[in-house]
Design an enzyme around this catalytic site. Structure first.
Site, PDB file in Angstrom:
ATOM      1  N   HIS A  56     -18.620 -17.569 -20.377  1.00  0.00           N
ATOM      2  CA  HIS A  56     -19.534 -17.013 -21.392  1.00  0.00           C
ATOM      3  C   HIS A  56     -19.188 -15.564 -21.726  1.00  0.00           C
ATOM      4  O   HIS A  56     -20.083 -14.748 -21.960  1.00  0.00           O
ATOM      5  CB  HIS A  56     -20.992 -17.086 -20.921  1.00  0.00           C
ATOM      6  CG  HIS A  56     -21.520 -18.475 -20.736  1.00  0.00           C
ATOM      7  ND1 HIS A  56     -22.270 -19.132 -21.679  1.00  0.00           N
ATOM      8  CD2 HIS A  56     -21.402 -19.345 -19.700  1.00  0.00           C
ATOM      9  CE1 HIS A  56     -22.606 -20.329 -21.245  1.00  0.00           C
ATOM     10  NE2 HIS A  56     -22.082 -20.491 -20.040  1.00  0.00           N
ATOM     11  N   ASN A 129     -28.344 -23.499 -22.057  1.00  0.00           N
ATOM     12  CA  ASN A 129     -27.294 -23.798 -23.030  1.00  0.00           C
ATOM     13  C   ASN A 129     -27.904 -24.445 -24.267  1.00  0.00           C
ATOM     14  O   ASN A 129     -29.099 -24.729 -24.298  1.00  0.00           O
ATOM     15  CB  ASN A 129     -26.264 -24.762 -22.413  1.00  0.00           C
ATOM     16  CG  ASN A 129     -25.238 -24.061 -21.533  1.00  0.00           C
ATOM     17  OD1 ASN A 129     -25.021 -22.852 -21.642  1.00  0.00           O
ATOM     18  ND2 ASN A 129     -24.577 -24.825 -20.681  1.00  0.00           N
TER      19      ASN A 129
HETATM   20  C1  HEM Z   1     -23.076 -24.212 -10.528  1.00  0.00           C
HETATM   21  C2  HEM Z   1     -22.897 -24.051 -11.814  1.00  0.00           C
HETATM   22  C3  HEM Z   1     -22.738 -22.711 -12.472  1.00  0.00           C
HETATM   23  C4  HEM Z   1     -22.228 -21.545 -11.993  1.00  0.00           C
HETATM   24  C5  HEM Z   1     -21.683 -21.260 -10.605  1.00  0.00           C
HETATM   25  C6  HEM Z   1     -22.303 -20.580 -13.074  1.00  0.00           C
HETATM   26  C7  HEM Z   1     -21.865 -19.274 -12.994  1.00  0.00           C
HETATM   27  C8  HEM Z   1     -21.916 -18.356 -14.014  1.00  0.00           C
HETATM   28  C9  HEM Z   1     -21.425 -17.011 -13.937  1.00  0.00           C
HETATM   29  C10 HEM Z   1     -20.779 -16.385 -12.718  1.00  0.00           C
HETATM   30  C11 HEM Z   1     -21.668 -16.421 -15.128  1.00  0.00           C
HETATM   31  C12 HEM Z   1     -21.323 -14.998 -15.534  1.00  0.00           C
HETATM   32  C13 HEM Z   1     -22.533 -14.132 -15.270  1.00  0.00           C
HETATM   33  C14 HEM Z   1     -22.282 -12.696 -15.613  1.00  0.00           C
HETATM   34  O1  HEM Z   1     -21.192 -12.183 -15.316  1.00  0.00           O
HETATM   35  O2  HEM Z   1     -23.204 -12.047 -16.160  1.00  0.00           O
HETATM   36  C15 HEM Z   1     -22.337 -17.384 -15.960  1.00  0.00           C
HETATM   37  C16 HEM Z   1     -22.798 -17.153 -17.230  1.00  0.00           C
HETATM   38  C17 HEM Z   1     -23.625 -18.009 -17.910  1.00  0.00           C
HETATM   39  N1  HEM Z   1     -23.977 -19.283 -17.543  1.00  0.00           N
HETATM   40 FE1  HEM Z   1     -23.427 -20.221 -15.863  1.00  0.00          FE
HETATM   41  N2  HEM Z   1     -22.854 -21.177 -14.166  1.00  0.00           N
HETATM   42  C18 HEM Z   1     -23.137 -22.481 -13.854  1.00  0.00           C
HETATM   43  C19 HEM Z   1     -23.716 -23.417 -14.662  1.00  0.00           C
HETATM   44  C20 HEM Z   1     -24.382 -23.136 -15.820  1.00  0.00           C
HETATM   45  C21 HEM Z   1     -25.264 -24.033 -16.514  1.00  0.00           C
HETATM   46  C22 HEM Z   1     -25.592 -25.449 -16.066  1.00  0.00           C
HETATM   47  C23 HEM Z   1     -25.750 -23.354 -17.588  1.00  0.00           C
HETATM   48  C24 HEM Z   1     -26.729 -23.789 -18.631  1.00  0.00           C
HETATM   49  C25 HEM Z   1     -27.676 -24.668 -18.398  1.00  0.00           C
HETATM   50  C26 HEM Z   1     -25.158 -22.028 -17.575  1.00  0.00           C
HETATM   51  C27 HEM Z   1     -25.399 -21.044 -18.500  1.00  0.00           C
HETATM   52  C28 HEM Z   1     -24.823 -19.793 -18.482  1.00  0.00           C
HETATM   53  C29 HEM Z   1     -25.035 -18.810 -19.528  1.00  0.00           C
HETATM   54  C30 HEM Z   1     -25.908 -18.951 -20.761  1.00  0.00           C
HETATM   55  C31 HEM Z   1     -24.281 -17.688 -19.162  1.00  0.00           C
HETATM   56  C32 HEM Z   1     -24.160 -16.391 -19.945  1.00  0.00           C
HETATM   57  C33 HEM Z   1     -25.338 -15.490 -19.652  1.00  0.00           C
HETATM   58  C34 HEM Z   1     -25.237 -14.258 -20.497  1.00  0.00           C
HETATM   59  O3  HEM Z   1     -25.413 -14.385 -21.724  1.00  0.00           O
HETATM   60  O4  HEM Z   1     -24.957 -13.191 -19.953  1.00  0.00           O
HETATM   61  N3  HEM Z   1     -24.333 -21.933 -16.496  1.00  0.00           N
HETATM   62  N4  HEM Z   1     -22.451 -18.568 -15.275  1.00  0.00           N
END
Ligand code: HEM
Length: 485
Positions: A56, A129
Site C-alpha cells: 500500500h 480494502n
Molecule cells: C496478515 C495479513 C496482513 C499483514 C501482515 C499486513 C501488513 C501490512 C503492513 C506492514 C502495512 C504497511 C503499514 C505501514 O507501513 O503503515 C499494511 C498496509 C495496509 N494494509 Fe495490510 N496486511 C495484511 C492484510 C491486510 C488486509 C486483509 C487488509 C484489508 C482488509 C489490509 C489493508 C491494508 C491497508 C488499507 C494498508 C494501508 C494503510 C494506510 O493507508 O496507511 N491489509 N499492511
C-alpha cells in the site's frame, strides 16, 4: 493567495544572503567547508525519503467527518456511534497494494480503504480494502503472497509465473481472484468504489453483550470502473489519476461520501453458521445477515502537505475504542501485531505524536517516554504507575468482551463449517455475473494466465476454476490455449 514575502533562513533561523551561488575560494575556485548553508541543504535533501510502506505504498488521503444516521447503540457502546447526529473527525487514506511509491493508480489491484476516527475515547482505525474478502486466511502466508505480487528478485519485474504459482498452491485465493479480475478490479477513482472492513470484528453493547460485525462503506457517488484497455491508457497518460481526482474533487467542493452499513451476527450463531464467520476468504450472505445503516463518511478537506499527513499517516487495526474489538480471525490477529511494528520501523517510536496520528478529541496519557524525536508530551509528570502524584490510572473496564476457546494449541488450519470449501463462493460469484461480465472476467484472467511459462502451473490453476464452476474453468482453459496458439 498573496502573502508578504519573508526572509529565507537556514534551519536554525538565520537569514540566507545568497540562495543562487555557493561559496568558493575565489571566483573560479573550489567550494568552502564554511558554506554551512550549502552543506545543510544537500545533506537535508539526501534524507527526504523514509522507508515506504511495504505494501500500500502508493495512496491518497483526505480529512472529513463521520456522522451517525441511525441508532446502533443496541449493538455497541462505542461513544462515537452512540446516537444519530453525533459527528467525529476522520482521516481516510486510499491506496493500491502492490505498486511502489510512484506506481500508476489505474491498475488492477485491490484498493486500501483505511479510516482513522478521532473519537473522544481515542483513535479508532478501521483498516480495510475495497473488497469484502482477501486472498489468504493465515497471516503466515502474507509475506510469501506479497513477494509474488511484487518484483522478482532476478528479473526485477512482476512475474506472471510467481503470481499464478502462488495462487495455484492457494485455492483459498480463487474467490478474491475472481473478484479482482471482474469489473470491480479497476475502480475509475477512489470516490467511485465501496470500502469494507473485510474481517469480522466484535461489537459490545453497554450491557456487555457481544456481536460479530462486518463493515460496508457504500459509495454515494455510485460504482464506476475502468475496463482493462481504458485503465492501460489512463495509467500511461496520467499515473496520478486517482490522486488528482480526489484532490480536485475536494478542492472543487465536491465532497465524496460513503454510507456505512454493517452486518451483525449474534455470537451464539457463529459456531453453527454455514460458513466459518472468521474466514476472510468468505462473505456472509446478505440474505442471512442484512445490511443495517449506521452513518455517513464525508471527506471535505485535503491535507496541506502530502508527506507530513499522508506519507506519515499510520493506521493500526489494533487501535480499538471501548465497544469495538477483534474477532479470532487469524489474519486479523496477525495484523494486530504487524502495523505498529511497521510504523516503529518506518516512522519511529514516536509516530503517535505526529499531528495526523495523535488523538484529536482525546488525550494520550501513559508512561511511554523518550526515544527519537520525542516532543515531550509527558512534561514534568512522574513516568511510572502506580504513583502518588496524581498520575493517570487504569480504568478496569476492558474495551471488548472475552471469547471462548477450546482444544489444544497447535498449527491448526481454520475450522470448516457445513458449507465451507475454497470454491463455493467463487463459483457463486461467477454465476451471479451477467454473460458480458463473465466474458470480460475470462478474458482478463486468460490474458494474464497465458503469460505463465509452465503448463503444470496453468493446469493447477484451471483445476481450481473448474472446481468453482465447470464452465468457468473450461472457458479459461480454452481462452488460454487460444492466446498461446
Ligand atoms: C496478515 C495479513 C496482513 C499483514 C501482515 C499486513 C501488513 C501490512 C503492513 C506492514 C502495512 C504497511 C503499514 C505501514 O507501513 O503503515 C499494511 C498496509 C495496509 N494494509 Fe495490510 N496486511 C495484511 C492484510 C491486510 C488486509 C486483509 C487488509 C484489508 C482488509 C489490509 C489493508 C491494508 C491497508 C488499507 C494498508 C494501508 C494503510 C494506510 O493507508 O496507511 N491489509 N499492511
Amino acid at each position: 493567495m498573496s502573502q508578504q514575502p519573508q526572509a529565507l533562513t537556514t534551519e536554525s533561523g538565520a537569514p540566507v544572503a545568497d540562495n543562487q551561488n555557493s561559496q568558493t575560494a575565489g571566483p573560479g575556485g573550489p567550494l568552502l567547508i564554511q558554506d554551512q548553508y550549502l552543506l545543510e541543504k544537500l545533506a537535508r535533501f539526501n534524507r527526504e525519503r523514509i522507508p515506504e510502506r511495504v505494501v500500500h505504498a502508493r495512496g491518497s488521503g483526505a480529512y472529513g467527518r463521520f456522522e451517525v444516521t441511525a441508532d446502533v447503540s443496541r449493538f455497541t457502546k462505542a461513544h462515537f456511534l452512540a446516537e444519530p447526529g453525533r459527528r467525529t473527525e476522520v482521516f481516510a487514506r486510499f491506496s493500491t497494494v502492490a505498486g511502489n511509491l510512484g506506481a500508476a493508480d489505474a491498475v488492477r489491484d485491490p484498493r486500501g480503504f483505511a479510516v482513522k476516527f478521532y473519537t473522544e475515547e481515542g483513535n479508532y482505525d478501521l483498516v480495510g480494502n475495497n473488497t469484502p474478502i482477501f486472498f489468504i486466511k493465515d497471516p503466515l502466508k502474507f509475506p510469501d503472497f506479497i513477494h509474488t505480487q511484487k518484483r522478482d528478485p532476478y528479473t526485477g519485474s512482476q512475474e506472471a509465473d510467481n503470481v499464478w504459482d502462488f495462487w495455484s498452491h492457494s485455492p483459498e485465493a480463487i474467490h478474491q481472484v475472481t473478484w479482482l479480475f471482474g469489473d470491480r478490479g479497476i475502480p475509475a477513482s477512489y470516490r467511485h468504489m465501496d470500502g469494507f472492513g473485510s474481517h469480522t470484528y466484535q461489537w459490545v453493547n453497554a450491557e456487555g453483550e457481544a456481536f460479530w460485525v462486518k463493515y460496508h462503506f457504500k459509495t454515494d457517488q455510485g460504482i464506476r470502473n475502468l475496463t482493462a484497455e481504458a485503465a492501460a491508457e489512463l495509467a500511461g497518460a496520467d499515473p496520478d489519476s486517482h490522486q488528482r481526482d480526489l484532490v480536485n474533487a475536494i478542492d472543487a467542493g465536491v465532497s465524496p461520501s460513503w454510507t456505512l452499513k454493517v452486518q451483525i451476527m449474534p455470537v451464539a450463531e457463529a459456531a453453527t453458521y454455514r460458513f466459518n464467520p472468521f474466514d476472510l476468504t468468505k462473505v456472509w450472505s446478505h440474505a442471512d445477515h442484512p445490511l443495517i445503516e449506521v452513518g455517513r463518511l464525508t471527506l471535505d478537506r485535503n491535507p496541506d502537505n502530502v508527506f507530513a499527513e499522508v506519507e506519515q499517516a499510520a493506521f493500526n487495526p489494533a487501535n480499538f475504542v471501548p465497544g469495538i474489538g477483534p474477532s479470532p480471525d487469524k489474519m486479523l490477529q496477525g495484523r494486530l501485531f504487524a502495523y505498529a511494528d511497521a510504523h516503529r520501523y518506518r516512522l519511529g517510536v514516536n509516530h503517535t505524536q505526529l499531528p495526523v496520528n495523535a488523538p484529536h478529541a482525546a488525550t494520550a496519557r501513559n508512561h511511554g517516554r523518550d526515544g527519537y524525536m520525542a516532543t515531550n508530551p509527558g512534561g514534568r509528570a512522574k513516568n511510572y504507575e502506580p504513583n502518588s502524584f496524581g498520575g493517570p490510572y487504569e480504568s478496569a473496564a476492558p474495551l471488548w468482551a472475552s471469547t471462548e476457546v477450546s482444544g489444544p494449541t497447535g498449527t491448526h488450519p481454520a475450522p470448516l463449517h457445513a458449507q465451507d470449501d475454497d470454491y463455493v463462493q467463487a463459483g457463486d460469484l461467477y454465476r451471479l455475473m451477467t454473460a458480458d461480465e463473465q466474458a470480460r472476467l475470462v478474458a482478463n484472467l486468460a490474458g494474464f494466465l497465458a503469460k505463465v511459462s509452465r503448463d503444470d502451473i496453468v493446469d493447477r490453476v484451471v483445476g481450481h476454476f473448474r472446481a468453482a464452476d465447470r464452465d468457468y474453468g473450461d472457458r479459461i482453459a480454452a481462452a488460454v490455449k487460444e492466446l498461446r496458439a
